[in-house]
Design a protein around this motif. Structure first.
Motif, mmCIF file in Angstrom:
data_model
loop_
_atom_site.group_PDB
_atom_site.id
_atom_site.type_symbol
_atom_site.label_atom_id
_atom_site.label_comp_id
_atom_site.label_asym_id
_atom_site.label_seq_id
_atom_site.Cartn_x
_atom_site.Cartn_y
_atom_site.Cartn_z
ATOM 1 N N ARG A 8 2.474 4.098 -16.787
ATOM 2 C CA ARG A 8 2.789 2.940 -17.813
ATOM 3 C C ARG A 8 2.372 1.716 -17.554
ATOM 4 N NH1 ARG A 8 7.566 4.275 -20.675
ATOM 5 N NH2 ARG A 8 8.227 5.558 -19.067
ATOM 6 N N ALA A 9 2.372 1.026 -16.294
ATOM 7 C CA ALA A 9 2.073 0.075 -15.879
ATOM 8 C C ALA A 9 0.531 -0.115 -15.990
ATOM 9 C CB ALA A 9 2.386 -0.692 -14.418
ATOM 10 N N LEU A 10 -0.296 0.826 -15.786
ATOM 11 C CA LEU A 10 -1.689 0.862 -15.556
ATOM 12 C C LEU A 10 -2.071 0.865 -17.054
ATOM 13 C CD1 LEU A 10 -4.615 1.365 -14.183
ATOM 14 C CD2 LEU A 10 -3.895 3.867 -14.168
ATOM 15 N N GLY A 11 -1.642 1.815 -17.953
ATOM 16 C CA GLY A 11 -2.020 1.821 -19.233
ATOM 17 C C GLY A 11 -1.920 0.722 -20.006
ATOM 18 N N ALA A 12 -0.953 -0.027 -19.553
ATOM 19 C CA ALA A 12 -0.483 -1.385 -20.273
ATOM 20 C C ALA A 12 -1.414 -2.441 -19.907
ATOM 21 C CB ALA A 12 1.022 -1.637 -20.118
ATOM 22 N N GLY A 13 -1.790 -2.272 -18.749
ATOM 23 C CA GLY A 13 -2.762 -3.409 -18.085
ATOM 24 C C GLY A 13 -4.185 -3.223 -18.405
ATOM 25 N N LEU A 14 -4.591 -1.969 -18.940
ATOM 26 C CA LEU A 14 -6.015 -1.834 -19.244
ATOM 27 C C LEU A 14 -6.598 -2.725 -20.430
ATOM 28 C CD1 LEU A 14 -6.391 1.934 -18.484
ATOM 29 C CD2 LEU A 14 -7.374 0.028 -16.946
ATOM 30 N N GLU A 15 -7.651 -3.264 -20.191
ATOM 31 C CA GLU A 15 -7.924 -4.098 -21.341
ATOM 32 C C GLU A 15 -8.171 -3.333 -22.806
ATOM 33 O OE1 GLU A 15 -11.795 -7.264 -22.710
ATOM 34 O OE2 GLU A 15 -11.620 -6.441 -20.599
ATOM 35 N N ARG A 16 -7.653 -4.030 -23.747
ATOM 36 C CA ARG A 16 -7.651 -3.315 -25.242
ATOM 37 C C ARG A 16 -6.737 -2.312 -25.298
ATOM 38 N NH1 ARG A 16 -13.854 -3.891 -27.673
ATOM 39 N NH2 ARG A 16 -14.189 -5.930 -26.647
ATOM 40 N N SER A 17 -6.006 -2.258 -24.077
ATOM 41 C CA SER A 17 -5.121 -0.669 -24.253
ATOM 42 C C SER A 17 -3.767 -1.359 -24.670
ATOM 43 C CB SER A 17 -4.906 0.047 -22.928
ATOM 44 O OG SER A 17 -4.008 1.046 -22.835
ATOM 45 N N SER A 18 -2.975 -0.335 -25.475
ATOM 46 C CA SER A 18 -1.656 -0.689 -25.829
ATOM 47 C C SER A 18 -0.678 0.666 -25.856
ATOM 48 C CB SER A 18 -1.616 -1.456 -27.307
ATOM 49 O OG SER A 18 -2.167 -0.315 -28.184
ATOM 50 N N PRO A 19 0.331 0.494 -25.519
ATOM 51 C CA PRO A 19 1.395 1.561 -25.333
ATOM 52 C C PRO A 19 1.858 1.894 -26.778
ATOM 53 C CG PRO A 19 2.368 -0.203 -24.496
ATOM 54 C CD PRO A 19 0.959 -0.734 -24.781
ATOM 55 N N VAL A 20 2.153 2.995 -27.162
ATOM 56 C CA VAL A 20 2.751 3.192 -28.700
ATOM 57 C C VAL A 20 3.719 4.388 -28.415
ATOM 58 C CG1 VAL A 20 1.077 2.176 -29.980
ATOM 59 C CG2 VAL A 20 0.816 4.762 -29.542
ATOM 60 N N LYS A 27 2.039 7.199 -25.768
ATOM 61 C CA LYS A 27 0.782 7.263 -25.756
ATOM 62 C C LYS A 27 0.230 6.105 -25.522
ATOM 63 C CE LYS A 27 1.057 11.022 -29.580
ATOM 64 N NZ LYS A 27 0.328 11.714 -30.364
ATOM 65 N N PHE A 28 -0.971 6.071 -25.046
ATOM 66 C CA PHE A 28 -1.783 4.740 -24.625
ATOM 67 C C PHE A 28 -2.876 5.027 -25.716
ATOM 68 C CE2 PHE A 28 1.032 4.743 -21.057
ATOM 69 C CZ PHE A 28 1.162 3.244 -21.151
ATOM 70 N N ARG A 29 -3.439 3.865 -26.274
ATOM 71 C CA ARG A 29 -4.333 3.825 -27.120
ATOM 72 C C ARG A 29 -5.400 2.494 -27.146
ATOM 73 N NH1 ARG A 29 -1.587 4.231 -33.009
ATOM 74 N NH2 ARG A 29 -0.852 1.976 -33.022
ATOM 75 N N VAL A 30 -6.572 2.774 -27.729
ATOM 76 C CA VAL A 30 -7.194 1.568 -27.774
ATOM 77 C C VAL A 30 -7.638 1.646 -29.279
ATOM 78 C CG1 VAL A 30 -9.869 0.336 -27.298
ATOM 79 C CG2 VAL A 30 -8.217 1.554 -25.490
ATOM 80 N N GLY A 31 -7.259 0.591 -29.951
ATOM 81 C CA GLY A 31 -7.471 0.507 -31.357
ATOM 82 C C GLY A 31 -6.784 1.825 -31.859
ATOM 83 N N GLN A 32 -7.275 2.442 -32.718
ATOM 84 C CA GLN A 32 -6.745 3.842 -33.184
ATOM 85 C C GLN A 32 -6.811 5.337 -32.254
ATOM 86 O OE1 GLN A 32 -4.349 3.911 -35.724
ATOM 87 N NE2 GLN A 32 -4.705 1.619 -35.544
ATOM 88 N N MET A 33 -7.563 4.981 -31.245
ATOM 89 C CA MET A 33 -8.062 6.064 -30.454
ATOM 90 C C MET A 33 -7.155 6.320 -29.373
ATOM 91 S SD MET A 33 -12.269 5.776 -30.481
ATOM 92 C CE MET A 33 -12.310 7.426 -29.964
#
Length: 119
Positions: A8-20, A27-33
């Motif tokens: 959770r913390a890793l995914g939230a901290g990656l650039e352009r990544s967002s949790p949904v 899920k973690f995504r960058v844009g819609q991917m």
């Protein structure tokens, strides 16, 4: 044993990544991917992985890794049993999946700022 909270913390901290949350699933995504998704019970992690390499990954450790469902075989995707992964391996899988959906310059910048790998 890896757990969702490790990711959770890793995914939230990656650039352009967002949790949904989609139908209750993190899920973690960058844009819609989407590059990482967890099952409702948080026991299975699905993640982006090159299609041409996944059969070897699954064959090498079928207790840990499984092919995606028939309908998802067309995607760059594989599943892992979180209980069978150690936290370091799980973090590496998440970062590698993220690399598949971000521009190369973003991935290179991450590598320069994390020379020993994901923390």
């Amino acid at each position: 044993m890896a757990v969702v909270d490790d990711m959770r913390a890793l995914g939230a901290g990656l650039e352009r990544s967002s949790p949904v949350y989609v139908r209750g699933r993190l899920k973690f995504r960058v844009g819609q991917m989407v590059y990482v998704a967890f099952s409702l019970d948080e026991c299975v992690m699905g993640f982006a992985f090159p299609k041409e390499e996944r059969a070897a990954l699954v064959a090498g450790d079928p207790r840990t890794f499984q092919m995606p469902s028939e309908s998802d075989l067309r995607f760059n995707w594989v599943h892992a049993d979180l209980a069978a992964l150690d936290p370091t391996e799980a973090r590496e899988l998440v970062v590698d999946a993220w690399r598949m959906v971000v521009p190369a310059k973003v991935a290179r910048a991450y590598d320069l700022s994390h020379p020993t790998g994901p923390h």
